[in-house]
Design a protein around this motif. Structure first.
Motif, PDB file in Angstrom:
ATOM      1  N   MET A   1       0.860  -1.191   0.000  1.00 22.24           N
ATOM      2  CA  MET A   1       0.000   0.000   0.000  1.00 22.24           C
ATOM      3  C   MET A   1       0.892   1.235   0.000  1.00 22.24           C
ATOM      4  SD  MET A   1      -3.047   1.054   2.642  1.00 22.24           S
ATOM      5  CE  MET A   1      -1.961   1.174   4.049  1.00 22.24           C
ATOM      6  N   SER A   2       0.555   2.194  -0.837  1.00 24.37           N
ATOM      7  CA  SER A   2       1.369   3.395  -0.925  1.00 24.37           C
ATOM      8  C   SER A   2       1.011   4.377   0.167  1.00 24.37           C
ATOM      9  CB  SER A   2       1.195   4.058  -2.304  1.00 24.37           C
ATOM     10  OG  SER A   2      -0.120   4.511  -2.451  1.00 24.37           O
ATOM     11  N   LYS A   3       2.012   5.168   0.534  1.00 22.58           N
ATOM     12  CA  LYS A   3       1.830   6.193   1.547  1.00 22.58           C
ATOM     13  C   LYS A   3       2.469   7.476   1.047  1.00 22.58           C
ATOM     14  CE  LYS A   3       0.031   3.717   4.984  1.00 22.58           C
ATOM     15  NZ  LYS A   3      -1.219   4.026   5.672  1.00 22.58           N
ATOM     16  N   ALA A   4       1.847   8.597   1.347  1.00 23.57           N
ATOM     17  CA  ALA A   4       2.442   9.884   1.008  1.00 23.57           C
ATOM     18  C   ALA A   4       3.036  10.483   2.268  1.00 23.57           C
ATOM     19  CB  ALA A   4       1.390  10.834   0.422  1.00 23.57           C
ATOM     20  N   ARG A   5       4.299  10.839   2.219  1.00 30.59           N
ATOM     21  CA  ARG A   5       4.970  11.429   3.363  1.00 30.59           C
ATOM     22  C   ARG A   5       5.801  12.591   2.876  1.00 30.59           C
ATOM     23  NH1 ARG A   5       1.779   8.926   5.524  1.00 30.59           N
ATOM     24  NH2 ARG A   5       1.908   7.474   7.270  1.00 30.59           N
ATOM     25  N   GLY A   6       5.648  13.737   3.478  1.00 31.19           N
ATOM     26  CA  GLY A   6       6.371  14.917   3.037  1.00 31.19           C
ATOM     27  C   GLY A   6       7.690  15.073   3.751  1.00 31.19           C
ATOM     28  N   ASN A   7       8.609  15.770   3.140  1.00 31.41           N
ATOM     29  CA  ASN A   7       9.866  16.140   3.755  1.00 31.41           C
ATOM     30  C   ASN A   7       9.691  17.473   4.461  1.00 31.41           C
ATOM     31  OD1 ASN A   7      11.517  14.054   3.114  1.00 31.41           O
ATOM     32  ND2 ASN A   7      12.335  14.992   1.261  1.00 31.41           N
ATOM     33  N   SER A   8      10.204  17.565   5.681  1.00 24.86           N
ATOM     34  CA  SER A   8      10.219  18.859   6.333  1.00 24.86           C
ATOM     35  C   SER A   8      11.320  19.696   5.719  1.00 24.86           C
ATOM     36  CB  SER A   8      10.472  18.674   7.842  1.00 24.86           C
ATOM     37  OG  SER A   8      11.683  17.995   8.049  1.00 24.86           O
ATOM     38  N   SER A   9      11.171  21.002   5.775  1.00 23.54           N
ATOM     39  CA  SER A   9      12.167  21.876   5.183  1.00 23.54           C
ATOM     40  C   SER A   9      13.499  21.714   5.905  1.00 23.54           C
ATOM     41  CB  SER A   9      11.692  23.333   5.264  1.00 23.54           C
ATOM     42  OG  SER A   9      12.657  24.184   4.703  1.00 23.54           O
ATOM     43  N   HIS A  10      14.572  21.696   5.153  1.00 23.33           N
ATOM     44  CA  HIS A  10      15.872  21.543   5.787  1.00 23.33           C
ATOM     45  C   HIS A  10      16.901  22.312   4.981  1.00 23.33           C
ATOM     46  CE1 HIS A  10      15.723  18.243   2.783  1.00 23.33           C
ATOM     47  NE2 HIS A  10      16.950  18.627   2.565  1.00 23.33           N
ATOM     48  N   PRO A  11      17.966  22.770   5.632  1.00 24.09           N
ATOM     49  CA  PRO A  11      19.000  23.497   4.904  1.00 24.09           C
ATOM     50  C   PRO A  11      19.801  22.566   4.010  1.00 24.09           C
ATOM     51  CG  PRO A  11      19.676  23.121   7.172  1.00 24.09           C
ATOM     52  CD  PRO A  11      18.243  22.674   7.070  1.00 24.09           C
ATOM     53  N   SER A  12      20.181  23.060   2.866  1.00 25.70           N
ATOM     54  CA  SER A  12      21.001  22.272   1.956  1.00 25.70           C
ATOM     55  C   SER A  12      22.422  22.174   2.494  1.00 25.70           C
ATOM     56  CB  SER A  12      21.010  22.915   0.570  1.00 25.70           C
ATOM     57  OG  SER A  12      21.940  22.274  -0.271  1.00 25.70           O
ATOM     58  N   LYS A  13      23.054  21.040   2.240  1.00 27.33           N
ATOM     59  CA  LYS A  13      24.450  20.873   2.647  1.00 27.33           C
ATOM     60  C   LYS A  13      25.401  21.043   1.463  1.00 27.33           C
ATOM     61  CE  LYS A  13      25.551  17.784   5.740  1.00 27.33           C
ATOM     62  NZ  LYS A  13      25.754  18.536   7.001  1.00 27.33           N
ATOM     63  N   GLY A  14      24.836  21.329   0.271  1.00 25.18           N
ATOM     64  CA  GLY A  14      25.688  21.436  -0.893  1.00 25.18           C
ATOM     65  C   GLY A  14      26.141  20.072  -1.363  1.00 25.18           C
ATOM     66  N   PRO A  15      27.066  20.016  -2.318  1.00 26.38           N
ATOM     67  CA  PRO A  15      27.553  18.720  -2.806  1.00 26.38           C
ATOM     68  C   PRO A  15      28.170  17.905  -1.680  1.00 26.38           C
ATOM     69  CG  PRO A  15      28.207  20.494  -4.284  1.00 26.38           C
ATOM     70  CD  PRO A  15      27.658  21.149  -3.055  1.00 26.38           C
ATOM     71  N   LEU A  16      27.939  16.580  -1.698  1.00 21.14           N
ATOM     72  CA  LEU A  16      28.471  15.677  -0.671  1.00 21.14           C
ATOM     73  C   LEU A  16      29.302  14.571  -1.318  1.00 21.14           C
ATOM     74  CD1 LEU A  16      25.395  15.220   1.720  1.00 21.14           C
ATOM     75  CD2 LEU A  16      27.423  16.640   2.079  1.00 21.14           C
ATOM     76  N   PRO A  17      30.375  14.144  -0.630  1.00 19.38           N
ATOM     77  CA  PRO A  17      30.920  14.727   0.593  1.00 19.38           C
ATOM     78  C   PRO A  17      31.617  16.049   0.299  1.00 19.38           C
ATOM     79  CG  PRO A  17      32.365  12.991  -0.189  1.00 19.38           C
ATOM     80  CD  PRO A  17      31.163  12.971  -1.084  1.00 19.38           C
ATOM     81  N   PRO A  18      31.773  16.899   1.303  1.00 19.68           N
ATOM     82  CA  PRO A  18      32.455  18.183   1.083  1.00 19.68           C
ATOM     83  C   PRO A  18      33.928  17.973   0.789  1.00 19.68           C
ATOM     84  CG  PRO A  18      32.063  17.817   3.427  1.00 19.68           C
ATOM     85  CD  PRO A  18      31.351  16.715   2.703  1.00 19.68           C
ATOM     86  N   GLY A  19      34.541  18.973   0.223  1.00 16.33           N
ATOM     87  CA  GLY A  19      35.970  18.871  -0.077  1.00 16.33           C
ATOM     88  C   GLY A  19      36.250  18.941  -1.559  1.00 16.33           C
ATOM     89  N   ASP A  20      37.504  18.670  -1.909  1.00 14.87           N
ATOM     90  CA  ASP A  20      37.950  18.837  -3.291  1.00 14.87           C
ATOM     91  C   ASP A  20      37.728  17.603  -4.162  1.00 14.87           C
ATOM     92  OD1 ASP A  20      38.821  21.397  -2.653  1.00 14.87           O
ATOM     93  OD2 ASP A  20      40.818  20.688  -2.058  1.00 14.87           O
ATOM     94  N   GLY A  21      37.411  16.463  -3.564  1.00 13.72           N
ATOM     95  CA  GLY A  21      37.245  15.241  -4.340  1.00 13.72           C
ATOM     96  C   GLY A  21      35.921  15.193  -5.055  1.00 13.72           C
ATOM     97  N   PRO A  22      35.620  14.081  -5.737  1.00 13.10           N
ATOM     98  CA  PRO A  22      34.334  13.958  -6.429  1.00 13.10           C
ATOM     99  C   PRO A  22      33.186  13.983  -5.429  1.00 13.10           C
ATOM    100  CG  PRO A  22      35.472  11.844  -6.338  1.00 13.10           C
ATOM    101  CD  PRO A  22      36.439  12.858  -5.856  1.00 13.10           C
TER     102      PRO A  22
ATOM    103  N   LEU B   1      16.285  13.004   4.201  1.00 10.70           N
ATOM    104  CA  LEU B   1      14.861  12.813   4.458  1.00 10.70           C
ATOM    105  C   LEU B   1      14.397  13.588   5.683  1.00 10.70           C
ATOM    106  CD1 LEU B   1      14.403   9.009   3.716  1.00 10.70           C
ATOM    107  CD2 LEU B   1      14.374  10.950   2.141  1.00 10.70           C
ATOM    108  N   GLY B   2      13.145  14.008   5.624  1.00 13.36           N
ATOM    109  CA  GLY B   2      12.533  14.707   6.740  1.00 13.36           C
ATOM    110  C   GLY B   2      12.039  13.752   7.814  1.00 13.36           C
ATOM    111  N   ASP B   3      11.578  14.332   8.926  1.00 13.50           N
ATOM    112  CA  ASP B   3      11.151  13.527  10.078  1.00 13.50           C
ATOM    113  C   ASP B   3       9.991  12.607   9.736  1.00 13.50           C
ATOM    114  OD1 ASP B   3      13.088  14.740  11.574  1.00 13.50           O
ATOM    115  OD2 ASP B   3      11.748  16.240  12.438  1.00 13.50           O
ATOM    116  N   ARG B   4       9.019  13.086   8.959  1.00 10.80           N
ATOM    117  CA  ARG B   4       7.850  12.261   8.650  1.00 10.80           C
ATOM    118  C   ARG B   4       8.221  11.040   7.828  1.00 10.80           C
ATOM    119  NH1 ARG B   4       3.691  16.449   6.184  1.00 10.80           N
ATOM    120  NH2 ARG B   4       5.645  17.474   5.625  1.00 10.80           N
ATOM    121  N   ASP B   5       9.132  11.235   6.869  1.00 12.49           N
ATOM    122  CA  ASP B   5       9.593  10.083   6.075  1.00 12.49           C
ATOM    123  C   ASP B   5      10.356   9.096   6.952  1.00 12.49           C
ATOM    124  OD1 ASP B   5       8.660  10.827   3.462  1.00 12.49           O
ATOM    125  OD2 ASP B   5      10.152  12.423   3.511  1.00 12.49           O
TER     126      ASP B   5
END
Length: 305
Positions: free
Chosen positions: A1-22, A137-141
């Motif tokens: 059975m499918s469920k709809a769950r929203g993401n709570s708003s969250h700040p972006s962390k930018g590209p991951l992992p941080p640093g100079d690598g891929p 993912l947000g808290d609800r998910d």
């Protein structure tokens, strides 16, 4: 059975992992509600590092790979070597955690070359299942997934690891293309599958480390949770300690691919011969070693541009 769950708003962390690598960019719809449709992987394999769901985001269906947490102290190349004294916990996570392993691999695959100064041409062939970015993912998910019996193993994260993560323990996921009719490996695509592995190893310096039939969709690799992508702190450490071990790791995909052909009994003339004595399997010489193989029909080469 499918469920709809929203993401709570969250700040972006930018590209991951941080640093100079891929690294990998965030999915373009980070706060759009997720509709969880059905689980795609084997429900009996809870020991795996992640699980996969079919989801709908912004009217489009995707395969969402949701990762468990991991602790670098459980990685033998970290706790079992002097590397634990040389590599701070905050950095070690980026080289031992399966989520970051996929981020690093897919970041390199999307770019198509090792770095901006690489003399090798950019690789245009799609060697892996397409990735659209990561999601936090947000808290609800997270609550819904836990209600389905999923354990993210957050208890593995001691105070030292939590501090290294700067207290951000949101559940991590990677959004991938959903194949409605996934094709298995077979005699007709095994050559292209090997070409994908060869390009990843030789040109992009990505070592999957987990080559097996169920990690392919058609001729494309779908799982990079165990991969090492150069520059990689563990490989650099092994290079300093003795290149034999490092080269064994770099050649592991070659041996595993050949073993996979034998185990799956795929009817093919293709044999992936180890390029050095260091890549021979530990249980002895391969049964096809030294055999004169029949000539294969010439195949079109992959174009690099």
């Amino acid at each position: 059975m499918s469920k709809a769950r929203g993401n709570s708003s969250h700040p972006s962390k930018g590209p991951l992992p941080p640093g100079d690598g891929p690294n990998l960019h965030e999915f373009r719809y980070p706060n759009v509600p997720i509709k969880w449709i059905k689980r795609l992987d084997d429900e009996g394999r809870e020991g795996n590092q992640a699980f996969i769901y079919r989801v709908r985001i912004a009217a489009q269906d995707y395969a969402l790979k949701v990762f468990k947490f991991s602790n670098p102290k459980s990685n033998p190349f970290y706790w079992g070597t002097r590397l634990q004294n040389e590599l701070p916990m905050k950095k070690a996570i980026f080289y031992t955690d399966p989520f970051y392993a996929e981020c690093r691999a897919y970041g390199r695959i999307e770019d198509g070359r090792v770095d901006g100064h690489s003399k090798s041409p950019r690789i245009r062939q799609q060697t892996a299942v397409k990735c659209y970015g990561y999601l936090l993912l947000g808290d609800r998910d997270e609550r819904w997934l836990m209600s389905q019996g999923h354990d993210f193993e957050a208890d593995l994260l001691d105070s030292e690891v939590r501090e290294a993560l700067e207290g951000d323990t949101r559940v991590r996921a990677i959004v991938k293309h959903l194949d409605e009719s996934p094709e298995p490996l077979h005699a007709g695509n095994i050559g292209r599958a090997w070409e994908s592995v060869r390009l990843l190893n030789n040109y992009l310096k990505i070592y999957n480390m987990d080559i097996k039939a169920n990690n392919f969709i058609g001729f494309r690799l779908a799982d990079f949770g165990s991969s090492w992508t150069e520059p990689h702190e563990i490989l650099q450490y092994l290079d300093k300690e003795g290149k034999d071990i490092a080269n064994q790791k770099r050649g592991r995909d070659t041996q595993n691919f050949n073993d996979m052909i034998e185990e799956e009994q795929i009817p093919t003339r293709l044999r992936v011969v180890p390029t050095s004595r260091h890549q021979l399997r530990s249980k002895g010489e391969a049964p096809w070693a030294g055999r004169v193989l029949p000539k294969r029909r010439k195949r079109n080469t992959i174009k690099l541009d």
